[in-house]
Design a protein around this motif. Structure first.
Motif, PDB file in Angstrom:
ATOM      1  N   LEU A   1       0.828  -1.203   0.000  1.00 57.06           N
ATOM      2  CA  LEU A   1       0.000   0.000   0.000  1.00 57.06           C
ATOM      3  C   LEU A   1       0.862   1.252   0.000  1.00 57.06           C
ATOM      4  O   LEU A   1       0.576   2.225  -0.713  1.00 57.06           O
ATOM      5  N   GLU A   2       1.929   1.251   0.790  1.00 55.12           N
ATOM      6  CA  GLU A   2       2.846   2.392   0.800  1.00 55.12           C
ATOM      7  C   GLU A   2       3.458   2.604  -0.587  1.00 55.12           C
ATOM      8  O   GLU A   2       3.552   3.739  -1.083  1.00 55.12           O
ATOM      9  N   ILE A   3       3.876   1.508  -1.221  1.00 55.24           N
ATOM     10  CA  ILE A   3       4.486   1.615  -2.554  1.00 55.24           C
ATOM     11  C   ILE A   3       3.472   2.133  -3.568  1.00 55.24           C
ATOM     12  O   ILE A   3       3.787   2.962  -4.432  1.00 55.24           O
ATOM     13  N   ASN A   4       2.228   1.665  -3.468  1.00 58.34           N
ATOM     14  CA  ASN A   4       1.216   2.045  -4.443  1.00 58.34           C
ATOM     15  C   ASN A   4       0.784   3.503  -4.295  1.00 58.34           C
ATOM     16  O   ASN A   4       0.312   4.107  -5.268  1.00 58.34           O
ATOM     17  N   VAL A   5       0.900   4.068  -3.100  1.00 54.04           N
ATOM     18  CA  VAL A   5       0.622   5.501  -2.950  1.00 54.04           C
ATOM     19  C   VAL A   5       1.602   6.305  -3.795  1.00 54.04           C
ATOM     20  O   VAL A   5       1.215   7.240  -4.511  1.00 54.04           O
ATOM     21  N   ARG A   6       2.861   5.933  -3.748  1.00 56.95           N
ATOM     22  CA  ARG A   6       3.864   6.635  -4.564  1.00 56.95           C
ATOM     23  C   ARG A   6       3.637   6.376  -6.052  1.00 56.95           C
ATOM     24  O   ARG A   6       3.755   7.286  -6.882  1.00 56.95           O
ATOM     25  N   ALA A   7       3.325   5.109  -6.399  1.00 61.99           N
ATOM     26  CA  ALA A   7       3.089   4.781  -7.804  1.00 61.99           C
ATOM     27  C   ALA A   7       1.878   5.527  -8.348  1.00 61.99           C
ATOM     28  O   ALA A   7       1.890   5.996  -9.494  1.00 61.99           O
ATOM     29  N   SER A   8       0.821   5.663  -7.548  1.00 62.39           N
ATOM     30  CA  SER A   8      -0.376   6.379  -7.995  1.00 62.39           C
ATOM     31  C   SER A   8      -0.079   7.854  -8.230  1.00 62.39           C
ATOM     32  O   SER A   8      -0.647   8.474  -9.142  1.00 62.39           O
ATOM     33  N   THR A   9       0.808   8.418  -7.434  1.00 63.67           N
ATOM     34  CA  THR A   9       1.204   9.811  -7.646  1.00 63.67           C
ATOM     35  C   THR A   9       1.933   9.985  -8.970  1.00 63.67           C
ATOM     36  O   THR A   9       1.673  10.926  -9.727  1.00 63.67           O
ATOM     37  N   ILE A  10       2.839   9.058  -9.267  1.00 64.88           N
ATOM     38  CA  ILE A  10       3.587   9.128 -10.521  1.00 64.88           C
ATOM     39  C   ILE A  10       2.659   8.944 -11.716  1.00 64.88           C
ATOM     40  O   ILE A  10       2.754   9.653 -12.727  1.00 64.88           O
ATOM     41  N   ILE A  11       1.728   7.992 -11.607  1.00 66.21           N
ATOM     42  CA  ILE A  11       0.795   7.747 -12.705  1.00 66.21           C
ATOM     43  C   ILE A  11      -0.103   8.963 -12.923  1.00 66.21           C
ATOM     44  O   ILE A  11      -0.477   9.280 -14.061  1.00 66.21           O
ATOM     45  N   GLY A  12      -0.453   9.655 -11.839  1.00 65.44           N
ATOM     46  CA  GLY A  12      -1.252  10.866 -11.991  1.00 65.44           C
ATOM     47  C   GLY A  12      -0.562  11.906 -12.843  1.00 65.44           C
ATOM     48  O   GLY A  12      -1.213  12.680 -13.556  1.00 65.44           O
ATOM     49  N   ALA A  13       0.763  11.938 -12.812  1.00 63.11           N
ATOM     50  CA  ALA A  13       1.509  12.923 -13.599  1.00 63.11           C
ATOM     51  C   ALA A  13       1.428  12.661 -15.097  1.00 63.11           C
ATOM     52  O   ALA A  13       1.712  13.554 -15.898  1.00 63.11           O
ATOM     53  N   VAL A  14       1.045  11.431 -15.492  1.00 61.74           N
ATOM     54  CA  VAL A  14       0.925  11.121 -16.921  1.00 61.74           C
ATOM     55  C   VAL A  14      -0.531  11.020 -17.343  1.00 61.74           C
ATOM     56  O   VAL A  14      -0.837  10.500 -18.420  1.00 61.74           O
ATOM     57  N   GLY A  15      -1.451  11.492 -16.488  1.00 64.72           N
ATOM     58  CA  GLY A  15      -2.855  11.539 -16.877  1.00 64.72           C
ATOM     59  C   GLY A  15      -3.758  10.594 -16.127  1.00 64.72           C
ATOM     60  O   GLY A  15      -4.919  10.422 -16.515  1.00 64.72           O
ATOM     61  N   GLY A  16      -3.258   9.969 -15.062  1.00 60.80           N
ATOM     62  CA  GLY A  16      -4.046   9.000 -14.324  1.00 60.80           C
ATOM     63  C   GLY A  16      -4.867   9.586 -13.201  1.00 60.80           C
ATOM     64  O   GLY A  16      -5.397   8.841 -12.378  1.00 60.80           O
ATOM     65  N   GLY A  17      -5.010  10.896 -13.135  1.00 57.82           N
ATOM     66  CA  GLY A  17      -5.811  11.524 -12.093  1.00 57.82           C
ATOM     67  C   GLY A  17      -5.047  11.631 -10.787  1.00 57.82           C
ATOM     68  O   GLY A  17      -3.911  11.173 -10.643  1.00 57.82           O
ATOM     69  N   GLY A  18      -5.695  12.258  -9.812  1.00 56.30           N
ATOM     70  CA  GLY A  18      -5.072  12.394  -8.509  1.00 56.30           C
ATOM     71  C   GLY A  18      -4.135  13.575  -8.424  1.00 56.30           C
ATOM     72  O   GLY A  18      -4.075  14.450  -9.303  1.00 56.30           O
ATOM     73  N   ILE A  19      -3.358  13.607  -7.351  1.00 58.37           N
ATOM     74  CA  ILE A  19      -2.513  14.751  -7.043  1.00 58.37           C
ATOM     75  C   ILE A  19      -1.335  14.881  -8.001  1.00 58.37           C
ATOM     76  O   ILE A  19      -0.797  15.969  -8.206  1.00 58.37           O
ATOM     77  N   GLY A  20      -0.923  13.765  -8.599  1.00 54.12           N
ATOM     78  CA  GLY A  20       0.221  13.827  -9.507  1.00 54.12           C
ATOM     79  C   GLY A  20      -0.021  14.688 -10.724  1.00 54.12           C
ATOM     80  O   GLY A  20       0.888  15.370 -11.213  1.00 54.12           O
ATOM     81  N   GLU A  21      -1.249  14.686 -11.222  1.00 54.95           N
ATOM     82  CA  GLU A  21      -1.575  15.520 -12.373  1.00 54.95           C
ATOM     83  C   GLU A  21      -1.446  17.000 -12.040  1.00 54.95           C
ATOM     84  O   GLU A  21      -0.916  17.793 -12.825  1.00 54.95           O
ATOM     85  N   LEU A  22      -1.921  17.387 -10.850  1.00 56.52           N
ATOM     86  CA  LEU A  22      -1.812  18.792 -10.448  1.00 56.52           C
ATOM     87  C   LEU A  22      -0.362  19.187 -10.197  1.00 56.52           C
ATOM     88  O   LEU A  22       0.020  20.335 -10.451  1.00 56.52           O
ATOM     89  N   LEU A  23       0.444  18.252  -9.704  1.00 55.19           N
ATOM     90  CA  LEU A  23       1.863  18.555  -9.501  1.00 55.19           C
ATOM     91  C   LEU A  23       2.547  18.830 -10.837  1.00 55.19           C
ATOM     92  O   LEU A  23       3.326  19.784 -10.957  1.00 55.19           O
TER      93      LEU A  23
END
Length: 320
Positions: A251-273
């Motif tokens: 779960l800890e690893i997937n929080v980081r992975a979800s942030t990275i995926i958000g940066a490529v269009g997967g939604g979440g905080i990564g897209e805003l970053l």
């Protein structure tokens, strides 16, 4: 006289042992020197490649490395707080297109969840849902891949190869593939992280199962229990604390992975970053980084506490 005879008998053996240890030490020094030389060659080649063949010209841009951090300094200390909680800013000229109030989640007409907190919850939701899917499917597959529970090599080998394929590609690669098919949004991110999590958790789970004590399983076999009963009552109670520990780690690893995926269009905080960095909005970038840091630390601490509780309680029960 006896002591002298014993000393004479063992002295050649001691000399052989000493000679053997000297040979091992010399061999270790040689291997260490060779490994260090290979490492230096690899690092030198990598730096040369980065400088000569990379369009970025690594060494040419290195003096400007800290300029980015200098540009992140906000105009005043409260600007980061205003950006974090969607408060009006005297420096906002309207050029930051995804500013408040469009991204807020309104609970009532006046009560709202700020955009960044809402997007951070979306990222956590992606990570949690993906990890739960990975836990369920990995749990079902791991017993078929364990050597001590699945004697059929065809079934065991097929399941292991399947899990290897699922974890062969990084989450961001899988996300790019599904984003191209399903368009932008959190659904492709959930699918991508779930696929990788099934393969990763399945491998860790079946390794735990293979190290389980088989006495309970043998007793159930002698009593006439079928395969499912032997697994459920003989193996699962032993391995469940370790399963939960790996689940929380993933779960800890997937929080980081979800942030990275958000940066490529997967939604979440990564897209805003990604957008805030691209727009050059230093206060919003620092606000997102601060929120990410606090969230990941909170998830890490909660997972560590829960793992200690689960593993500790099981150890206490076994001791009783």
């Amino acid at each position: 006289m006896a002591a002298q005879t014993s000393s004479q008998a063992f002295s050649p053996r001691g000399a052989l042992i000493e000679q053997h240890w000297q040979e091992l030490a010399s061999r270790r020094r040689t291997y260490s020197f060779i490994g260090l030389a290979i490492l230096l060659i690899a690092v030198s080649g990598s730096l040369w490649f980065a400088n000569e063949t990379n369009a970025g010209k690594f060494f040419d841009r290195l003096p400007y490395f800290f300029d980015f951090f200098h540009d992140l300094i906000p105009r005043d200390g409260m600007e980061v707080v205003r950006a974090l909680f969607d408060l009006p800013s005297p420096y906002d000229d309207g050029s930051f297109k995804y500013n408040y109030p469009e991204g807020r989640l309104y609970i009532t007409e006046s009560l709202y969840v700020p955009e960044y907190f809402y997007k951070m919850l979306e990222t956590l939701n992606i990570a949690l849902l993906s990890t739960l899917i990975g836990l369920g499917l990995g749990f079902l597959l791991c017993f078929l891949a364990a050597r001590n529970l699945m004697p059929n090599p065809w079934i065991r080998g097929t399941v292991r190869r399947l899990m290897e394929i699922l974890r062969a590609f990084p989450e961001v690669v899988l996300a790019g593939f599904f984003l191209a098919i399903l368009s932008l949004g959190p659904i492709p991110a959930v699918i991508a992280v779930s696929i990788h999590t099934v393969g990763a958790l399945g491998k860790m789970f079946f390794e735990v199962v293979e190290n389980a004590d088989m006495k309970a399983e043998e007793g159930l076999r002698a009593a006439g229990g079928n395969w499912v009963e032997r697994v459920w009552f003989g193996i699962v109670p032993q391995v469940m604390p370790n399963f939960m520990s790996y689940f929380l780690l993933r779960l800890e690893i997937n929080v980081r992975a979800s942030t990275i995926i958000g940066a490529v269009g997967g939604g979440g905080i990564g897209e805003l970053l990604r957008l805030s960095i691209g727009q050059g909005h230093e206060a919003k970038t620092l606000a997102i980084v601060l929120l990410l840091f606090c969230t990941i630390v909170a998830v890490d601490q909660f997972s560590a506490w829960l793992r200690r509780r689960l593993v500790g309680n099981q150890a206490f029960q076994l001791a009783q």
